[in-house]
Write an enzyme that holds these catalytic residues in place. Structure first.
Site, PDB file in Angstrom:
ATOM      1  N   VAL A  17       0.855  -1.187   0.000  1.00 13.57           N
ATOM      2  CA  VAL A  17       0.000   0.000   0.000  1.00 13.57           C
ATOM      3  C   VAL A  17       0.890   1.235   0.000  1.00 13.57           C
ATOM      4  CG1 VAL A  17      -1.802   1.223   1.269  1.00 13.57           C
ATOM      5  CG2 VAL A  17      -1.710  -1.285   1.346  1.00 13.57           C
ATOM      6  N   CYS A  18       0.654   2.145  -0.917  1.00 12.89           N
ATOM      7  CA  CYS A  18       1.463   3.376  -0.980  1.00 12.89           C
ATOM      8  C   CYS A  18       1.253   4.190   0.290  1.00 12.89           C
ATOM      9  CB  CYS A  18       1.085   4.215  -2.193  1.00 12.89           C
ATOM     10  SG  CYS A  18       1.888   5.837  -2.167  1.00 12.89           S
ATOM     11  N   ILE A  19       2.329   4.430   1.000  1.00  9.25           N
ATOM     12  CA  ILE A  19       2.209   5.061   2.317  1.00  9.25           C
ATOM     13  C   ILE A  19       1.731   6.513   2.224  1.00  9.25           C
ATOM     14  CG2 ILE A  19       4.684   5.663   2.391  1.00  9.25           C
ATOM     15  CD1 ILE A  19       4.522   5.064   5.443  1.00  9.25           C
TER      16      ILE A  19
END
Lengths: 96, 142, 130, 96, 142, 130
Positions: F77-79
């Site tokens: 998941v893109c932070i």
């Protein structure tokens, strides 16, 4: 050879124009989700420049009740056919 | 099928002839511009319509653009078992939501005919659409 | 005049939330009453209590809270739209056997009846959409 | 008299066609968000049927660098002007 | 202004003449089809481009459709202080992202000229767009 | 072949998540390797741990978890996209001084470098978008 997927109806969105510009001579187009509306006889004319290279996803047509209304010159493939198209293509480019 | 289609079309013409601005008056007009499965907007618009009707409000629906495909016969579940909206459409009558307007231009653009649809509808012109906007107290677009 | 706002767009992904908050602030500054903001469709994501936007960007959720605190604006979130998107308050979390919660007061989970009511009791209902 | 808001560019989306169909003779149109692109001289022709009744939101034009490129026959209003338009109109109908 | 515009156009023609398929080769082509502020897609696409460049990848950008407006000069913050993307665009050169392609048809459709843009660009035809799709290992659409 | 999936659409709001999950299942059934699913833009909402969809609808998050458990598919998941949308794991929550957390393993917060890497190490990267 690249595969292009399109999930918008040409009756709604002009993104199909970008898709067509990006398609090389032997590239293929797969209509998915709301994009399968483009397989209707009245709308398939938007894709006449790439005739014979237009596919539509069977499950998405069926869920929308559009399978029986689909134009003859559109190839209908299921999700396994979708995967095969991605295997054959160097890249898959998504338009939305 | 074509016989049934014809009967439906005749029925629809009669409805269209009866159609006056008075008939179209109501509390809420819900405009539905999205087909099933692609987004949740169709379902969320129908949910608002059903709730309003359950609270005793007079509700009309107007299908515009690709929203007209929401009424196509023979819709199914999504491939993961997503419900779709056919079941909700079947409940409209029970909730006394009987005024289903469809944009005539969109039907032509999509190549759809009234006999392709699962419910009886009234095809409306721009003038009738404009009338519907003013004869309903509240208009919500989905 | 009495206004209501219907917000359908997710924060940060689309401009709808920014447009709605800007409109809301200008409304109260002009002396209008803003009765409620109703969060529906992806608008429910505006209520996510853990939102941590970069410090040099507007904090939308704090903006909604300030409208509530300073002007009594009700913040109503459609419960059906929220639950499937993972937005639960403490009551709903325990009802669904989940530990933890993702929305809290002043955001209130409520039904669509509130939206219909809002639309009919206000002079104006303005929708901001994705 | 109703106010219609539109947040999509006519270069992107066909929703403006629905908006125009729904506009009565004295209704007004306010372009907001990405919709302000419709105020560009090359795109404003899509709205010629409602000429003189087209507004565009100043803050959204400015943020996009489009304020100076706006067509002359579009009325530019700020957010207070937006509110005034909603005060004058019986209803505000949103197109997206 | 028109003088500056002319200089830019001349500069651009020179670049376009030098433009060969070899110049266009790269690891990643990011296609940007959305303007600033309306959605987060422009920023998210640019972020992917910057990260790839920071990791030493050769990155090109292709602006299509209304994405061409991303390059218009004089963009500002949003009215709530949203940052916009001008600052990110100004960083491209520092990250050696220098191949900025713009769809010629879209520029015409929007009535934009190269002199309206804040960075030097190469206007590309459909054939050049198709070439870019094959000369980059990875294509991501935003 | 080795595949990666980039998912940009929110669950329930748009079909993208359903399309991606269906494609992912068919991929592994056909004997392909699905290396990772990278969640970006509104796709990060797929990782919301409290999602409580109606029981007669597909539970997308459980579907992603099953792909991880049964086929070792990484769920990245893109932070940056996640934080501003209120999706924090325990580490990030404590870093930002928030009580509670909204995503958990097997979903992992990571940077965009992982996406670039995924695209370049896989034979195919397929994007599903809103």
């Amino acid at each position: 050879m690249n595969l292009h997927t399109l999930n918008r109806s040409p009756a709604d969105s002009r993104v199909y124009q970008q898709t067509l510009q990006a398609m090389g001579h032997d590239d293929q187009l797969l209509l998915i989700e709301d994009g399968v509306q483009g397989a209707l006889p009245q709308l398939v004319r938007y894709f006449e420049d790439v005739e014979g290279r237009v596919y539509a996803l069977k499950e998405d047509l069926e869920a929308r009740g559009l399978l029986g209304l689909c134009a003859d010159n559109v190839h209908v493939v299921d999700v396994d056919g979708f995967i095969e198209l991605t295997e054959q293509a160097d890249k898959t480019i998504t338009w939305y | 099928m074509s016989k049934r289609g014809f009967a439906k079309e005749a029925e629809e013409e009669v409805r269209a002839m009866n159609d006056t601005q008075t008939d179209l008056q109501g509390d809420l007009l819900v405009i539905l511009r999205h087909g099933p499965h692609g987004s949740s907007l169709l379902r969320e618009g129908l949910d608002m319509a059903l709730v309003a009707a359950a609270f005793g409000r007079r509700v009309s629906l107007l299908f515009m653009g690709t929203g007209c495909t929401a009424l196509v016969s023979g819709q199914g579940q999504g491939p993961l078992g997503q419900k779709g909206t056919q079941a909700t459409l079947n409940m409209l009558e029970m909730y006394d939501i009987e005024t289903l307007l469809v944009e005539s231009e969109a039907m032509h653009a999509l190549g759809l005919k009234a006999c392709d649809l699962s419910l009886p509808v009234i095809e409306v012109s721009p003038a009738q659409i404009q009338a519907a906007m003013t004869t309903h107290r509240l208009v919500a677009t989905f | 005049m009495r206004y209501g706002i219907l917000l359908l767009g997710a924060p940060y992904s689309r401009q709808a939330s920014h447009s709605a908050l800007r409109f809301a602030r200008a409304l109260v500054a002009k002396g209008h009453i803003l009765d409620s903001v109703f969060f529906y469709h992806d608008g429910v994501y505006n209520a996510a209590r853990l939102a941590a936007p970069p410090q040099d960007e507007p904090h939308l959720m704090d903006g909604w809270k300030a409208l509530h605190d300073e002007h009594g604006v009700k913040l109503d979130v459609c419960i059906a739209a929220a639950l499937r998107r993972g937005l639960l308050n403490e009551t709903e979390a325990s009802r669904h056997g989940k530990e933890g919660y993702s929305i809290e007061a002043p955001f209130a989970l409520t039904g669509l009846g509130q939206l219909v009511d809002l639309g009919l009791r206000c002079d104006r209902l303005i929708t901001f959409a994705p």
